[in-house]
Design an enzyme around this catalytic site. Structure first.
Site, PDB file in Angstrom:
ATOM      1  N   LYS A 177     -25.762  -1.285 -12.760  1.00 54.29           N
ATOM      2  CA  LYS A 177     -27.141  -0.832 -12.530  1.00 54.29           C
ATOM      3  C   LYS A 177     -27.644  -1.521 -11.268  1.00 54.29           C
ATOM      4  O   LYS A 177     -27.985  -2.699 -11.266  1.00 54.29           O
ATOM      5  CB  LYS A 177     -28.059  -1.179 -13.706  1.00 54.29           C
ATOM      6  N   GLU A 253     -25.887 -15.226 -11.281  1.00 53.65           N
ATOM      7  CA  GLU A 253     -26.119 -15.724  -9.915  1.00 53.65           C
ATOM      8  C   GLU A 253     -27.612 -15.588  -9.677  1.00 53.65           C
ATOM      9  O   GLU A 253     -28.116 -14.490  -9.425  1.00 53.65           O
ATOM     10  CB  GLU A 253     -25.343 -14.876  -8.894  1.00 53.65           C
ATOM     11  N   CYS A 287     -30.522 -15.626  -1.224  1.00 52.40           N
ATOM     12  CA  CYS A 287     -30.646 -16.696  -2.227  1.00 52.40           C
ATOM     13  C   CYS A 287     -30.186 -18.030  -1.660  1.00 52.40           C
ATOM     14  O   CYS A 287     -30.490 -19.071  -2.222  1.00 52.40           O
ATOM     15  CB  CYS A 287     -29.829 -16.327  -3.447  1.00 52.40           C
ATOM     16  N   GLU A 384     -39.064 -19.976  -4.158  1.00 53.27           N
ATOM     17  CA  GLU A 384     -38.278 -19.285  -3.135  1.00 53.27           C
ATOM     18  C   GLU A 384     -39.242 -18.522  -2.227  1.00 53.27           C
ATOM     19  O   GLU A 384     -39.999 -17.687  -2.707  1.00 53.27           O
ATOM     20  CB  GLU A 384     -37.373 -18.255  -3.819  1.00 53.27           C
TER      21      GLU A 384
HETATM   22  P1  NAP Z   1     -34.755  -9.349  -9.803  1.00 53.00           P
HETATM   23  O1  NAP Z   1     -36.140  -8.870  -9.813  1.00 53.00           O
HETATM   24  O2  NAP Z   1     -34.360 -10.374 -10.801  1.00 53.00           O
HETATM   25  O3  NAP Z   1     -33.847  -8.048  -9.951  1.00 53.00           O
HETATM   26  C1  NAP Z   1     -32.449  -8.111 -10.004  1.00 53.00           C
HETATM   27  C2  NAP Z   1     -31.931  -6.934 -10.782  1.00 53.00           C
HETATM   28  O4  NAP Z   1     -32.414  -7.019 -12.130  1.00 53.00           O
HETATM   29  C3  NAP Z   1     -32.404  -5.589 -10.246  1.00 53.00           C
HETATM   30  O5  NAP Z   1     -31.385  -4.641 -10.431  1.00 53.00           O
HETATM   31  C4  NAP Z   1     -33.578  -5.274 -11.155  1.00 53.00           C
HETATM   32  O6  NAP Z   1     -33.849  -3.906 -11.236  1.00 53.00           O
HETATM   33  C5  NAP Z   1     -33.050  -5.797 -12.465  1.00 53.00           C
HETATM   34  N1  NAP Z   1     -34.071  -6.046 -13.479  1.00 53.00           N
HETATM   35  C6  NAP Z   1     -35.372  -6.344 -13.314  1.00 53.00           C
HETATM   36  N2  NAP Z   1     -35.975  -6.482 -14.520  1.00 53.00           N
HETATM   37  C7  NAP Z   1     -35.026  -6.270 -15.457  1.00 53.00           C
HETATM   38  C8  NAP Z   1     -35.028  -6.260 -16.886  1.00 53.00           C
HETATM   39  N3  NAP Z   1     -36.135  -6.510 -17.606  1.00 53.00           N
HETATM   40  N4  NAP Z   1     -33.867  -5.976 -17.530  1.00 53.00           N
HETATM   41  C9  NAP Z   1     -32.748  -5.701 -16.822  1.00 53.00           C
HETATM   42  N5  NAP Z   1     -32.686  -5.698 -15.482  1.00 53.00           N
HETATM   43  C10 NAP Z   1     -33.811  -5.988 -14.805  1.00 53.00           C
HETATM   44  O7  NAP Z   1     -34.325  -9.955  -8.394  1.00 53.00           O
HETATM   45  P2  NAP Z   1     -34.472  -9.279  -6.961  1.00 53.00           P
HETATM   46  O8  NAP Z   1     -35.881  -9.410  -6.519  1.00 53.00           O
HETATM   47  O9  NAP Z   1     -33.848  -7.929  -6.944  1.00 53.00           O
HETATM   48  O10 NAP Z   1     -33.521 -10.215  -6.107  1.00 53.00           O
HETATM   49  C11 NAP Z   1     -33.960 -11.388  -5.547  1.00 53.00           C
HETATM   50  C12 NAP Z   1     -33.518 -12.572  -6.398  1.00 53.00           C
HETATM   51  O11 NAP Z   1     -32.107 -12.540  -6.522  1.00 53.00           O
HETATM   52  C13 NAP Z   1     -33.839 -13.891  -5.742  1.00 53.00           C
HETATM   53  O12 NAP Z   1     -34.289 -14.805  -6.698  1.00 53.00           O
HETATM   54  C14 NAP Z   1     -32.495 -14.338  -5.172  1.00 53.00           C
HETATM   55  O13 NAP Z   1     -32.376 -15.726  -5.000  1.00 53.00           O
HETATM   56  C15 NAP Z   1     -31.564 -13.820  -6.209  1.00 53.00           C
HETATM   57  N6  NAP Z   1     -30.216 -13.674  -5.655  1.00 53.00           N
HETATM   58  C16 NAP Z   1     -29.250 -14.540  -6.085  1.00 53.00           C
HETATM   59  C17 NAP Z   1     -27.979 -14.452  -5.561  1.00 53.00           C
HETATM   60  C18 NAP Z   1     -26.911 -15.384  -6.038  1.00 53.00           C
HETATM   61  O14 NAP Z   1     -25.739 -15.093  -5.788  1.00 53.00           O
HETATM   62  N7  NAP Z   1     -27.242 -16.488  -6.705  1.00 53.00           N
HETATM   63  C19 NAP Z   1     -27.669 -13.468  -4.608  1.00 53.00           C
HETATM   64  C20 NAP Z   1     -28.682 -12.592  -4.198  1.00 53.00           C
HETATM   65  C21 NAP Z   1     -29.950 -12.714  -4.745  1.00 53.00           C
HETATM   66  P3  NAP Z   1     -34.976  -3.243 -10.314  1.00 53.00           P
HETATM   67  O15 NAP Z   1     -34.801  -3.801  -8.943  1.00 53.00           O
HETATM   68  O16 NAP Z   1     -34.646  -1.804 -10.404  1.00 53.00           O
HETATM   69  O17 NAP Z   1     -36.282  -3.616 -10.930  1.00 53.00           O
END
Ligand code: NAP
Length: 482
Positions: A177, A253, A287, A384
């Site tokens: 997804k 991650e 990240c 962040e």
């Molecule tokens: P996010 O809001 O946590 O979303 C990540 C994924 O989870 C998206 O596909 C999102 O879908 C989905 N999601 C959101 N709510 C959900 C729920 N209740 N149930 C299931 N899935 C759900 O994060 P983001 O804003 O996309 O990404 C930024 C974050 O990712 C930052 O904190 C960054 O540090 C972290 N990150 C970490 C790494 C690593 O390797 N450690 C790498 C890249 C990014 P939708 O977008 O469709 O809502």
């Protein structure tokens, strides 16, 4: 639909079939706000159908010799590499990053496929010296089963290939997804996987604007044996909880709050180059971006002046402009967050040395910014930033630097700049993080284990460790040997 989006599918992928739906959602270009495509808005029932397909496809894929799986992955790598330009343009259109960075991400994303095609052939078991004369002991490695992957928008290809290539190389099948912000890149690489010969049901993509419903199915269905998630710590924590009932294996991650420490004895040029690369890539939306730049008092002013000078060479523009080095932020919430962190920092005594305001290029553009006199208790140092903002904290001693760096619940990446080899070891060992860059601002690659400690996550991706995450170890005891 335009020339950039028309080359790749805008339908979801279940069991090798491109699936549309009555409901759809809009994908827009963050540089302009214009709609570039609509994709199906699938729900819980579709997620279940994708799991059905992945479960049905699993036995044959698991039984396919690793070498044959590798040949398919190698073809997938070749097809992605051949389509670098089209994929990069698509990525820039839906995610916003400058084209040069998008090309870099296509190569980075493809590198995981090449690596795991090879690594899948090395899922070795062991023979273990026996404890009883009539027995022999061995272990074998087996694919864990159906995997679910939930991925973020900031690396819309690499975060998918890093998961899918390792799962497929291990013999697992997968349901992905992608983020609602960037589904097109996911569908594009899935199409190339189908073209490469990945069998129906082995790799499924569910596009949805209702992440919670799809996430509920993926985390509760007992046939899904593993969840691999990249995203925020907040959502990671929720999914961890949701996976508890069915005891799924997890790779998480999550978010970071990377310290980048510059000691008085650093090579200033190296420290500036590393800081620029770590901080301003993807407009600060990674990240592993340096979030707290912790600079020793003796070099603080010189470092600030040199950083402000380097920042003045950045070019804010839509990613498709070849001169662009800073594209738009992903959405209005992201822009709001950057503004509120800056105004909170300034209200607590931080000083803006350059930037510090939205850019005239458009609603989601923010000026590359340097803020000094930041203290560790300010919000900007605790959360962040996810924007093009360098926030500089001053320190006096090595012990202070380590204490400030570790004073966070996160532990993903950390960086240090020094010419003192003893200090390199002391500080690298003392930092509570999964990865440390020494005199380097960008270090991620397919051969090295990527991941965090503390609330930055569980498990590793890439490297030999990345394959292990998709394998179970089975112990076989052969008895009755006389
Ligand atoms: P996010 O809001 O946590 O979303 C990540 C994924 O989870 C998206 O596909 C999102 O879908 C989905 N999601 C959101 N709510 C959900 C729920 N209740 N149930 C299931 N899935 C759900 O994060 P983001 O804003 O996309 O990404 C930024 C974050 O990712 C930052 O904190 C960054 O540090 C972290 N990150 C970490 C790494 C690593 O390797 N450690 C790498 C890249 C990014 P939708 O977008 O469709 O809502």
């Amino acid at each position: 639909m335009n020339a950039i989006t028309s080359k790749f599918p805008t339908a979801a992928l279940i069991d090798g079939t491109w699936v549309t739906a009555q409901k759809s959602f809009s994908v827009s270009d963050p540089a302009t706000g214009e709609e570039i495509a609509r994709v199906p808005d699938l729900g819980a029932d579709d997620a279940r159908r994708a799991i059905d397909a992945a479960a049905k496809a699993f036995p044959a894929w698991a039984a396919t010799p690793a070498k044959a799986r590798a040949q398919i992955l190698e073809r997938w790598f070749d097809l992605i590499t051949a389509e670098t330009e089209a994929l990069a343009q698509l990525m820039t259109a839906e995610q916003g990053k400058p084209l040069a960075e998008a090309r870099g991400e296509v190569a980075y994303g493809a590198s995981f496929i090449e690596w795991f095609a090879e690594e899948g052939k090395r899922a070795y078991g062991r023979t273990i010296p026996t404890t009883v004369a009539s027995r022999r002991y061995i272990t074998i490695k087996q694919p864990i089963g159906v995997v679910a992957a939930i991925t973020p928008w900031n690396f819309p290809i690499a975060m998918i290939t890093r998961k899918v290539a390792s799962a497929l190389a291990a013999g697992c099948t997968i349901v992905v997804k992608p983020s609602e912000e960037t589904p097109l890149c996911a569908l594009a690489v899935a199409k190339l996987a189908m073209d490469a010969g990945v069998p129906p049901g082995v790799f499924n993509v569910i596009t949805s604007a209702d992440a919670a419903s799809v996430g509920n199915v993926l985390t509760s269905d007992p046939r899904v044996r593993k969840l691999t998630f990249t995203g925020s710590t907040e959502i990671g924590r929720l999914l961890y909880r949701q996976c508890a009932d069915t005891i799924k294996k997890l790779t998480l991650e999550l978010g970071g709050n990377a310290p980048l420490i510059v000691f008085d004895d650093a090579d200033l040029k190296q420290a500036i180059a590393g800081t620029m690369a770590s901080k301003y890539r993807n407009a600060g939306q990674t990240c592993v971006c340096a979030n707290r730049i912790i600079v020793q008092a003796g070099i603080y002013e010189r470092f600030t002046a040199a950083l402000v000078d380097a920042v003045s060479s950045l070019h804010v523009a839509p990613g498709r402009d070849p001169r662009s080095t800073i594209g738009p932020l992903i959405n209005a919430d992201a822009a709001k967050k950057v503004e509120s962190l800056i105004s909170d920092a300034v209200s607590h005594g931080a000083k803006i040395r350059t930037g510090g305001a939205p850019d005239t290029q458009g609603a989601l553009f923010y000026q590359p910014t340097v803020v000094t006199e930041v203290t560790p208790d300010m919000k900007i140092a605790q959360e962040e930033i996810f924007g093009p903002v360098a926030s500089l904290i001053r320190f006096e001693t090595e012990a202070d630097a380590i204490r400030i760096a570790n004073d966070t619940p996160f532990g993903l990446a950390a960086y240090l700049f020094t010419q003192n080899i003893g200090r390199v070891w002391r500080v690298a060992e003392a930092l509570e993080s999964g990865m440390v860059g020494v005199n380097e601002g960008v270090f991620s690659n397919e051969v090295a284990p990527f991941g965090g400690v503390k609330q930055s996550g569980l498990g590793r991706e890439g490297a030999a460790e990345g394959l292990e995450e998709y394998l179970e170890t089975k112990f076989i005891c052969l008895g009755g040997i006389s």
